[in-house]
Design a protein around this motif. Structure first.
Motif, PDB file in Angstrom:
ATOM      1  N   THR A 795       0.886  -1.224  -0.040  1.00 60.38           N
ATOM      2  CA  THR A 795       0.113   0.075   0.068  1.00 60.38           C
ATOM      3  C   THR A 795       0.726   1.410  -0.005  1.00 60.38           C
ATOM      4  OG1 THR A 795      -1.633  -1.137   1.243  1.00 60.38           O
ATOM      5  CG2 THR A 795      -1.755   1.091   1.203  1.00 60.38           C
ATOM      6  N   SER A 802      -6.150  -0.010  -3.467  1.00 60.98           N
ATOM      7  CA  SER A 802      -6.837  -1.355  -3.567  1.00 60.98           C
ATOM      8  C   SER A 802      -6.898  -2.031  -4.837  1.00 60.98           C
ATOM      9  CB  SER A 802      -8.600  -0.929  -3.068  1.00 60.98           C
ATOM     10  OG  SER A 802      -8.585   0.481  -3.482  1.00 60.98           O
ATOM     11  N   TRP A 826       0.858   1.756   6.188  1.00 62.20           N
ATOM     12  CA  TRP A 826       0.059   0.869   6.609  1.00 62.20           C
ATOM     13  C   TRP A 826       0.665  -0.600   6.691  1.00 62.20           C
ATOM     14  CZ3 TRP A 826      -3.796   1.736   9.713  1.00 62.20           C
ATOM     15  CH2 TRP A 826      -4.448   2.927   9.833  1.00 62.20           C
TER      16      TRP A 826
END
Ligand SMILES: Cc1cc2nc3c(=O)[nH]c(=O)nc-3n(C[C@H](O)[C@H](O)[C@H](O)COP(=O)(O)OP(=O)(O)OC[C@H]3O[C@@H](n4cnc5c(N)ncnc54)[C@H](O)[C@@H]3O)c2cc1C
Length: 1059
Positions: A795, A802, A826
């Protein structure tokens, strides 16, 4: 002259000089930057001597007459008496000898004053070295004029001395032409002598300026067309000459400026004081400038006659007794000078506040270079290296001073320095705190717990930085260490850490220029680690292991100081932008401090021997016992179809009772382990996660891991399908594991205890599936043993991650290596000190088809260039020690053999990797929902509201029923997906994987939320696991891709298969 020397010197010296000019001369505010005015056509400046370059005979005479009781004005009258034919003018033309002159002059003076006049004594004074001294301001001006390429000349009515030489107390090298009346036989104002001078200079009258203190001499020059300048006092004359020439003539003392109005000091009483101190021969006006630095103790530059001094005083106003102790500075500098430490020579301490309003001390001005920019622009790498080495060795010199021998043993308290410092700065910070700063709060807890056990006591400078050192302009020698305000006796390593602050700050950091964005290797500047090592080498010390502590403390101290400054600046006039900026700087610094604290925590952990766990006999979390019935079997509603139960493959086993014998035994062992070891440890584990030590793994958890391993409850996750020989794992099918994994999901700590936690499980599976034998040996085996941990970095903050094809981080091939650059966030597990492997996803070929642009690389976490930015939080939870980190990859170099599967295969791998991982999350979510429901049921049975137990309130009954139904539905779907993976493979199970991923997190979130509601406020507290479960379930609606992406996938597949 400087220019000439520049061209004569070697390349090395030239570079030094260039730096010198850059640092000292190229300052924005200086008038010295003005260049020769284009409109000025002057080519030469001609100076009279007496009264211009040196004191005039008239002025010398005035003082001499007072001292010798000769009527005032006698000498002057005698000098001009007789005009052209008087004794003085004859003497000037060289027409009479000294003896004849003195004889005639004596007679004349005595006649005029009607008393005997000792003219010999006057003549001796006039020509003595102390009096006939060039005015420094003129000497400087001549240097500047010549540096600009103009010629200089002396045109003097001069005389011979008894030794037969003319009287010329000047440096002849400073003049192109010297014309003396006694040699030429002609005196000013005779035009011939001017013409002679112009001729020798080779300039036209209009191309020259003539300075004299006598009007007749000036008039004669003017009548020839020479530009004239009358000299009443040398200072003013130089200023006027600057205007005429159009460039600066006075050396601007580096880093000074005119004294600020609020910082003015009474010049007259200071001048008197200085003259008394320096001796009666000190003549001339006092010049005063203020240094830019020395904010705390105002510091001034003084020029008086030939003396250049520095005055440092206490600030005005009411002060704390211990603050701004200039007496201490004076004392330590005096003592250190005797010990061979380079410090400015201190001259006098004046504690009498009546002189300038506060106590002060004086020291000699030490000219040299102060390097304000730690990247040392304009120097060669070798020179930079030498400067930092010199800085390091002077620090060692300070720390090697025998404090007893130099009388400093009572200069500060001995021992326990860091503790005292930490407390002092905590107090200072608290006194100026304006809002809560989480990093500072953590540090305030952490620092006192990590005080180094071993501390030496030496002289400590307290503010040892490059810009507090004066260097020799031409060699790497520290001439003086400045600013001893914070000096004391203490732990020397604090100084070493403080001198490395710049290494961790960016170059545009507003308070102290930094180096963190510079390529130190290319610049030749030692890294902080190298600097520490160099220090140890110089001091003969073993390597300093806990230097991260010292860095943490140093940045904490900086943040506390800045907080104080910030609070003081909140006057109401500071703009909100300024306040915001200051707030950011404090936050940045405190976060840096915390980063070091975390690193130190990791180091301590790594060194820690395995310790015995601390057992708790009770825990506050609701017991999960009630989840299970007396037989130890789960009492949920989907009872198994026992006729198909023994077939793990081929039939869907929907309850643990249906598992094969060995797996059922394993299930029971696991359940027992959870009851005996995991649930009772939760409270302690949770306490660790909330403690200052949370960024180091819990020793209790480590101990439990050993126990689990011993009981064979280890690596249960690896599916039989990819590990048919059970080489790496327990050899369970996905369905079998689903039942066991659900049990693990009941405690947030369980998965790691059994080495079944994300992101390691996905990464291990990836290595088993795609890794080469070498990759497996290096990365997989330690992970399987639970010795190391790993993370998965996909990410990115700047792109919608996504969609994995968006990933932008670059992987470039360079000199047989892969070089990666990128920004990720993250990244779960990144902050764990055991994390040694980062499975990195980045773009190798932006021009390849969309799904072939990405690749996966195995990146060792200790690779240079990996910069952890910060830990992120999920609803304020840090999930320590692994955390979820933001991280920069800055030119991280990785061997080519670390590529997984090959370039362009990243998307494919990521899809494969996330398959089983997703299902594991879902399995755990069922367990966690079961536990939430169990807690809810126990709670509502035992509490009464409005006259009846909560359980009898209709809405709660509905909530319980709803939760049971939703759990059952989700479990069946999880099991079905797992079953399909077992019997048909991950690809065939794609629809079911997407469906359960879509269903499980939101189902769990809803069930947990109902439980929280039933608990009342307690449900939100950390007394129960519900809040933690809730945050976890919510995060899982993103963590393996957002719900929407799975919904879209389900819809697409649905549409594809429907007619
Ligand atoms: C606790 C936690 C741990 C994590 N751990 C890791 C880790 O270890 N490694 C790692 O690489 N990442 C990790 N992540 C990041 C996670 O994988 C990403 O957050 C996720 O992939 C979404 O990417 P994004 O945040 O960039 O959201 P974006 O891609 O910007 O999406 C934002 C929103 O847009 C909407 N959206 C996106 N696509 C669609 C679509 N097709 N249709 C409709 N709406 C859509 C959704 O509402 C989505 O939530 C973690 C995240 C969390 C919260």
């Amino acid at each position: 002259m400087y220019t000439r020397r520049l061209f004569q010197s070697s390349h090395h010296q030239w570079a030094w000089r260039a730096a010198f000019w850059k640092h000292i001369w190229c300052r924005p505010q200086g008038a010295h930057r003005r260049t020769h005015s284009r409109s000025s056509n002057y080519r030469a400046v001609i100076f009279d001597m007496g009264g211009v370059l040196i004191p005039s005979p008239g002025r010398v005479a005035t003082e001499w007459e007072v001292q010798n009781h000769v009527p005032s004005g006698t000498i002057l009258k005698a000098l001009i008496a007789g005009g052209e034919n008087g004794p003085w003018m004859k003497f000037m033309r060289g027409a009479i000898t000294v003896e004849d002159f003195l004889q005639e002059f004596r007679r004349l003076c005595s006649e005029m004053s009607k008393t005997s006049v000792p003219v010999d004594s006057f003549f001796s004074l006039l020509t003595c070295e102390q009096v006939a001294k060039p005015f420094p301001v003129m000497t400087e001006a001549i240097t500047q004029i010549r540096a600009k390429g103009l010629q200089t000349a002396v045109l003097s009515n001069n005389f011979y001395l008894p030794n037969g030489k003319s009287f010329l107390p000047l440096d002849r090298k400073q003049f192109d032409v010297v014309v003396e009346s006694c040699i030429e036989g002609v005196c000013k104002p005779d035009p011939r002598i001017y013409k002679l001078c112009l001729e020798r200079l080779g300039v036209q009258p209009s191309e020259s300026i003539f300075l004299d203190d006598l009007t007749p001499n000036l008039k004669a020059a003017a009548s020839l067309g020479i530009h004239i300048l009358k000299v009443n006092d040398p200072e003013t004359a130089v200023k006027e000459l600057e205007t005429l020439l159009g460039f600066a003539l006075r050396i601007v003392v580096p880093n000074t400026r005119p004294v600020r109005k609020t910082m003015e000091i009474p010049k007259d009483s200071l001048e008197k004081y200085l003259k008394d101190m320096l001796g009666s021969q000190t003549t001339g006006p006092l010049e005063l400038f203020q240094f830019d630095h020395g904010q705390s103790n105002p510091t001034y530059y003084i020029r008086l006659a030939n003396h250049q001094l520095v005055l440092r005083k206490k600030p005005p106003g009411k002060l704390l007794p211990s603050a701004h102790a200039v007496e201490r500075e004076f004392r330590i500098m005096k003592a250190l000078a005797n010990a061979g430490v380079p410090v400015p020579k201190v001259l006098d301490l004046c504690e009498d506040s009546s002189i300038i309003g506060t106590p002060f001390y004086l020291m000699e001005y030490c000219p040299g270079l102060i390097y304000k920019d730690p990247s040392l622009p304009g120097l060669e790498p070798s020179q930079r290296q030498a400067i930092y080495t010199a800085m390091n060795s002077v620090l060692c010199k300070i720390h090697s001073v025998d404090i007893k021998a130099v009388g400093l043993e009572n200069y500060g308290k001995q021992g326990d320095y860091i503790s005292r410092q930490v407390q002092t700065w905590i107090k200072q910070y608290r006194a100026s705190e304006t809002s809560t700063n989480p990093a500072m709060e953590r540090l305030i807890e952490w620092l006192p717990l990590h005080i180094p056990e071993e501390q030496k006591t030496t002289v400590v400078h307290g503010d040892f930085r490059l810009d507090n050192l004066i260097f020799h302009p031409e060699k790497t020698e520290v001439l003086a260490v400045l600013d001893w305000e914070l000096s004391t006796l203490g732990d020397p390593l604090v100084d070493v850490a403080f001198s490395c602050l710049a290494h961790y700050l960016p170059s545009d950091f507003p308070i102290l220029r930094g180096l963190s964005d510079c390529d130190l290797t290319q610049l030749g500047i030692p890294t902080a680690e190298e600097y520490f090592r160099m220090y140890c080498l110089h001091m003969g010390l073993p390597p300093i292991e806990n230097w991260n502590f010292y860095m943490a403390f140093s940045f904490f101290r900086v943040a506390a100081i800045l907080q104080g400054v910030y609070k003081r600046s909140l006057t109401g006039q500071a703009s909100s932008a300024t306040a915001k900026q200051s707030g950011k700087v404090i936050e940045f610094t405190s976060n840096l401090a915390w980063d070091f604290a975390v690193k130190e925590g990791f180091r301590i952990f790594k060194k820690m021997p395995a310790t015995k766990l601390l057992k708790r006999s009770y825990h506050t979390w609701a017991s999960p016992q009630c989840l299970l019935n007396a037989t130890g079997m789960r009492s949920y509603i989907s009872f198994p179809d026992t006729s198909r139960a023994n077939a793990s493959k081929g039939a869907l086993v929907i309850s643990p009772e249906g598992l094969s014998q060995p797996v059922r035994e394993q299930y029971c062992r696991l359940k027992r382990f959870m009851e005996q070891h995991v649930y009772p440890a939760e409270w302690e584990l949770q306490r660790h996660q909330a403690s200052v030590k949370r960024w180091t793994p819990s020793p209790l958890l480590e101990d439990l891991k050993e126990k689990a391993k011993a009981e064979g409850l280890w690596n249960l996750f690896l599916p039989l399908e990819i590990d048919p020989e059970k080489k790496y794992g327990a050899g369970l099918t996905n369905v079998e594991y689903a039942h066991l994994c659900e049990l693990m999901g009941m405690s947030p700590y369980a998965p790691e205890i059994f080495n079944c936690s994300a992101p390691d499980t996905g990464n291990m599976e990836l290595l088993v599936r795609y890794g080469t034998e070498e990759q497996k040996a290096r990365w997989l085996m330690p992970l399987l043993e639970g010795k190391t941990r790993s993370c998965f970095a996909m990410t990115e903050p700047q792109v919608a991650s996504s969609d994995a094809t968006n990933i932008e981080s670059s992987i470039r091939e360079e000199n047989g290596l892969y070089v990666i650059n990128g920004h990720k966030w993250w990244i779960s597990g990144l902050l764990d000190p055991r994390c040694q492997l980062c499975v990195f996803m980045g773009r190798t070929d932006p021009h390849a088809p969309r799904h072939q642009q990405q690749s996966v690389l195995l990146v060792p976490m200790d690779s240079p260039g990996i910069k952890i930015v910060r830990p992120l939080t999920v609803y304020g939870l840090e999930d320590a020690p692994g955390g979820h980190g933001e991280v920069l990859f800055d030119h991280v170099r990785v061997p080519k053999e670390n590529m997984v599967l090959g370039p362009g295969r990243g998307f494919e791998i990521a899809q494969g990797r996330l398959g089983p991982g997703r299902i594991h999350h879902c399995m755990r979510l069922i367990g966690c929902s079961e536990r939430a429901l169990a807690l809810m049921k126990a709670r509502v049975k035992s509490r009464v509201a409005f006259g009846k137990p909560l359980v009898e309130q209709g809405t709660l009954l509905a909530d319980i029923a709803q939760s049971r139904v939703e759990i059952e539905q989700a479990r069946l779907l999880v099991l079905k997906a797992a079953h399909l993976m077992d019997v048909a493979g991950n690809k065939a199970a794609a629809l079911d994987i997407a469906m359960i991923k879509m269903v499980a997190p939101s189902m769990a979130y809803r069930v947990i939320d109902r439980a929280i509601q039933a608990f009342g406020a307690a449900g939100l507290s950390s007394d129960y696991p519900l809040a933690q479960f809730s945050a976890g379930a919510r995060a899982l609606r993103f963590a393996d891709g957002p719900d929407e992406v799975h919904r879209a996938a389900v819809a697409k597949m649905e549409l594809k298969h429907c007619p």
